[in-house]
Motif scaffolding. Sequence first.
Motif, PDB file in Angstrom:
ATOM      1  N   GLY A 162       0.925  -0.994  -0.203  1.00 38.97           N
ATOM      2  CA  GLY A 162       0.123  -0.006  -0.038  1.00 38.97           C
ATOM      3  C   GLY A 162       0.838   0.948  -0.564  1.00 38.97           C
ATOM      4  N   GLU A 163       2.296   1.304  -0.432  1.00 35.91           N
ATOM      5  CA  GLU A 163       2.759   2.364   0.003  1.00 35.91           C
ATOM      6  C   GLU A 163       3.274   2.345  -1.835  1.00 35.91           C
ATOM      7  N   ILE A 164       2.452   3.127  -2.207  1.00 34.54           N
ATOM      8  CA  ILE A 164       2.664   3.442  -3.202  1.00 34.54           C
ATOM      9  C   ILE A 164       3.300   4.657  -4.036  1.00 34.54           C
ATOM     10  N   ARG A 165       3.947   5.425  -3.004  1.00 33.76           N
ATOM     11  CA  ARG A 165       4.494   6.822  -3.365  1.00 33.76           C
ATOM     12  C   ARG A 165       6.231   6.220  -3.374  1.00 33.76           C
ATOM     13  N   ASP A 166       6.111   5.379  -2.526  1.00 35.34           N
ATOM     14  CA  ASP A 166       7.139   4.689  -2.357  1.00 35.34           C
ATOM     15  C   ASP A 166       7.752   4.298  -3.123  1.00 35.34           C
ATOM     16  N   ALA A 167       6.741   2.684  -3.998  1.00 37.49           N
ATOM     17  CA  ALA A 167       7.253   2.494  -4.996  1.00 37.49           C
ATOM     18  C   ALA A 167       7.376   2.372  -6.254  1.00 37.49           C
ATOM     19  N   ARG A 168       6.695   4.333  -6.738  1.00 37.21           N
ATOM     20  CA  ARG A 168       6.600   5.023  -7.897  1.00 37.21           C
ATOM     21  C   ARG A 168       8.581   5.488  -7.548  1.00 37.21           C
ATOM     22  N   LYS A 169       8.613   6.037  -6.516  1.00 36.09           N
ATOM     23  CA  LYS A 169      10.088   7.017  -6.563  1.00 36.09           C
ATOM     24  C   LYS A 169      11.218   5.983  -6.527  1.00 36.09           C
ATOM     25  N   VAL A 170      10.964   4.196  -6.224  1.00 36.34           N
ATOM     26  CA  VAL A 170      11.629   3.042  -6.789  1.00 36.34           C
ATOM     27  C   VAL A 170      11.565   3.499  -8.069  1.00 36.34           C
ATOM     28  N   PHE A 171      10.564   3.115  -8.593  1.00 30.06           N
ATOM     29  CA  PHE A 171      10.590   2.953 -10.061  1.00 30.06           C
ATOM     30  C   PHE A 171      10.709   4.257 -10.667  1.00 30.06           C
ATOM     31  N   ASP A 172      10.858   4.843 -10.684  1.00 22.12           N
ATOM     32  CA  ASP A 172      10.890   6.853 -11.389  1.00 22.12           C
ATOM     33  C   ASP A 172      12.800   6.225 -10.964  1.00 22.12           C
ATOM     34  N   LYS A 173      13.400   5.631 -10.754  1.00 23.75           N
ATOM     35  CA  LYS A 173      14.399   5.789  -9.899  1.00 23.75           C
ATOM     36  C   LYS A 173      15.616   4.533 -10.794  1.00 23.75           C
ATOM     37  N   MET A 174      14.777   4.207 -11.676  1.00 20.19           N
ATOM     38  CA  MET A 174      15.670   2.681 -12.003  1.00 20.19           C
ATOM     39  C   MET A 174      16.019   3.352 -13.026  1.00 20.19           C
ATOM     40  N   PRO A 175      17.502   3.087 -13.288  1.00 20.35           N
ATOM     41  CA  PRO A 175      18.107   2.840 -14.833  1.00 20.35           C
ATOM     42  C   PRO A 175      17.191   1.683 -15.776  1.00 20.35           C
ATOM     43  N   GLU A 176      16.955   0.894 -15.460  1.00 18.32           N
ATOM     44  CA  GLU A 176      16.149   0.102 -16.544  1.00 18.32           C
ATOM     45  C   GLU A 176      14.975  -0.152 -16.006  1.00 18.32           C
ATOM     46  N   ARG A 177      14.594  -1.029 -16.830  1.00 24.43           N
ATOM     47  CA  ARG A 177      12.726  -1.326 -16.736  1.00 24.43           C
ATOM     48  C   ARG A 177      12.391  -2.701 -17.058  1.00 24.43           C
ATOM     49  N   ASN A 178      12.223  -3.340 -16.547  1.00 18.78           N
ATOM     50  CA  ASN A 178      11.683  -4.318 -17.123  1.00 18.78           C
ATOM     51  C   ASN A 178       9.859  -5.385 -17.531  1.00 18.78           C
ATOM     52  N   VAL A 179       8.980  -6.233 -17.327  1.00 21.68           N
ATOM     53  CA  VAL A 179       7.920  -6.457 -17.733  1.00 21.68           C
ATOM     54  C   VAL A 179       7.767  -6.224 -15.743  1.00 21.68           C
ATOM     55  N   VAL A 180       8.504  -7.007 -15.183  1.00 17.95           N
ATOM     56  CA  VAL A 180       8.154  -7.165 -13.887  1.00 17.95           C
ATOM     57  C   VAL A 180       7.842  -5.947 -13.429  1.00 17.95           C
ATOM     58  N   SER A 181       8.171  -4.479 -13.623  1.00 20.80           N
ATOM     59  CA  SER A 181       8.752  -3.073 -12.890  1.00 20.80           C
ATOM     60  C   SER A 181       7.455  -2.712 -12.998  1.00 20.80           C
ATOM     61  N   TRP A 182       7.145  -2.534 -14.489  1.00 20.31           N
ATOM     62  CA  TRP A 182       5.850  -1.864 -15.442  1.00 20.31           C
ATOM     63  C   TRP A 182       4.798  -2.719 -14.497  1.00 20.31           C
ATOM     64  N   SER A 183       4.904  -3.935 -14.500  1.00 20.46           N
ATOM     65  CA  SER A 183       3.124  -4.849 -13.868  1.00 20.46           C
ATOM     66  C   SER A 183       3.173  -4.312 -12.953  1.00 20.46           C
ATOM     67  N   GLY A 184       4.304  -4.708 -12.025  1.00 21.51           N
ATOM     68  CA  GLY A 184       3.944  -4.145 -10.657  1.00 21.51           C
ATOM     69  C   GLY A 184       3.470  -3.259 -10.244  1.00 21.51           C
ATOM     70  N   MET A 185       3.600  -1.778 -11.023  1.00 22.55           N
ATOM     71  CA  MET A 185       3.602  -0.507 -11.211  1.00 22.55           C
ATOM     72  C   MET A 185       1.984  -0.365 -11.175  1.00 22.55           C
TER      73      MET A 185
END
Length: 616
Positions: free
Chosen positions: A193-216
């Motif tokens: 339920g910590e969506i803001r923390d999730a988005r911070k980690v997501f935005d800072k990722m230098p590379e994203r895969n299908v798991v990160s997009w799906s998780g977000m």
Amino acid sequence: MLHQLPKRRFQLPPPPTVTPTIPKPPLNPPFNHKTLVEPIKDYKQICDLLLSQTRSRSLPKGLQLHAQIIKSGIQSIPLVSHHLINFYSKTQFPLHSLQVFDETPHKSSTTWSSVISSLAQNELPFIALELFRRMLGEGLRADDHIYPSVTKSIAILGRIDAGKCVHGLVIKTGFNSDVFVGSSMVDMFAKCGEIRDARKVFDKMPERNVVSWSGMISGYVLLGEDEEALRLFKRVLVEDLDVNDFTFSSIVRVCGNATLLELGRQIHGLCFKTSFDSSSFVGTSLVSLYSRCGVIEGAYRVFNEISVKNLGLWNAMLIACAQHAQTNKAFALFEDMICVGMKPNFITFLCLLYACSHSGLVKKGRYYFELMKEYGIEPGHQHYASLIDLLGRAGKLQDAVSIIENMPIKPTESIWGALLTGCRIHGNTELASFVADKISELGNVGSGLLVLLSNAYAAAGRWEEAARARKMLRDQGIRKEAGLSWVEDGNKVHTFASGDRSHMRTKEIYEKLEELGEEMERAGYIADTSFVLKRVDGEEKNQTIRYHSERLAIAFGLITFPPERPIRIMKNLRVCGDCHTAIKFMSKCSGRVIIVRDNNRFHWFEDGKCTCGDYW
């Protein structure tokens, strides 16, 4: 700061004092030493054979190999232990994985990673985290294989405090730039339920895969932030990124929650083009989408086209049948489910009890309630609430009270609410007063229950008690939810409130209602103003009930949609008794099919009749 956490400070509550018993795996065919090959001294050959049995999920042959390993004395080799742990994990015997781990004298980082993964993947998160704590205590460093298993365990437990500690370790050990670890952190924060923390980690990722997009995306869906989920999904499509069945399942769920039928159909088309429509996870969301949008035939079509059905898909189809008053089909579906060897769970029986409740099938409901125990399912408060709802709607209020008095669990808000609904339907104000006293003993209760109390008192003409219940709502800073109805036309949703005159076609809508009202009166319709729970005179009651939100939405549909198209209306509250009667007359006078979904079920009106049989 998280990255300043000292080493080895990862803490959890002490593990359970009861040592879990390790079940003996079934041997089928029976274990037979004679079937074994000659002793194998080359441990690499053993590892290859174990890997083969793991892929085929062949438990009997794997057990024989384990016996050969013990006989050959090579279990102490870390690579052999790793493959044994993985074998028991994939065959769903995680405690055997733990036993192999404990018996391994030399534990490498791979051994630790394998056993933590085994426990996490098999829903034993607490033991997985306890082992992770032990690993850190022995001075070993976590890696990109261990962190995803740890975050998965934290997400299952919802332990955001532990999650933040692990996030600090991830930063300290330099794995915050790893795509797999980052994706698992996004998923963990989102599920906690910590969506803001999730988005911070997501935005800072230098590379994203299908798991990160799906998780977000799924994180936004879980928290009801549907618009942001749709925006992210649009970015995925525009940038031509990879998606999986989990991504599609989440975004289809958005369309189902918001009853966006046309958008849902477009995404269904994308699922078909990418062959994800055959996934049970996507199928479950599609069945729910079509059911929620009143297209039960679409739900059946999706269900029948999926060859491999999981339990979630069966349950989704069961609830769809129940909500659309196709009770006998729900029962037949349950029988089919048992015939193919699918074991029901607690949700399955909730669906069946719901179907019985909204059809008045008391005997059948009691049967399914008792049948749960044969499958090893102990009835919970939701099952008792459904049973009380069934008895209350059927007028068996004293039976309902007797069950509440004798059930092994303490009555919850939902159980008292179900009984209060029965009192409201059958006008038993004396019992309603008793229930109201019990509810007040619970202390702070939800707004829905306070609204029920207010309505029950108002229906009995006890205006002071009704006002007191409404005051409790105001004191909590909660406003009674306004009744809204909406109808989808192309890619636009038209929303109406009671007496609404803000729509651009208001004049045509009200003219249509007046015209239809005259036809309805000639056909025998008489307004029932007892459903107006306000202290107003007769004429004002007539005016209030005539312009309820669902009637305005239907009038809009009549002047907008072609004659052959059914008019599908969604409503956030329960449709009142007078509107239910009025819509039956509307369908008869207009010759149209009108489908109304309220917050309980679907009503399919055609030629002056409703599929609910006036029982809802």
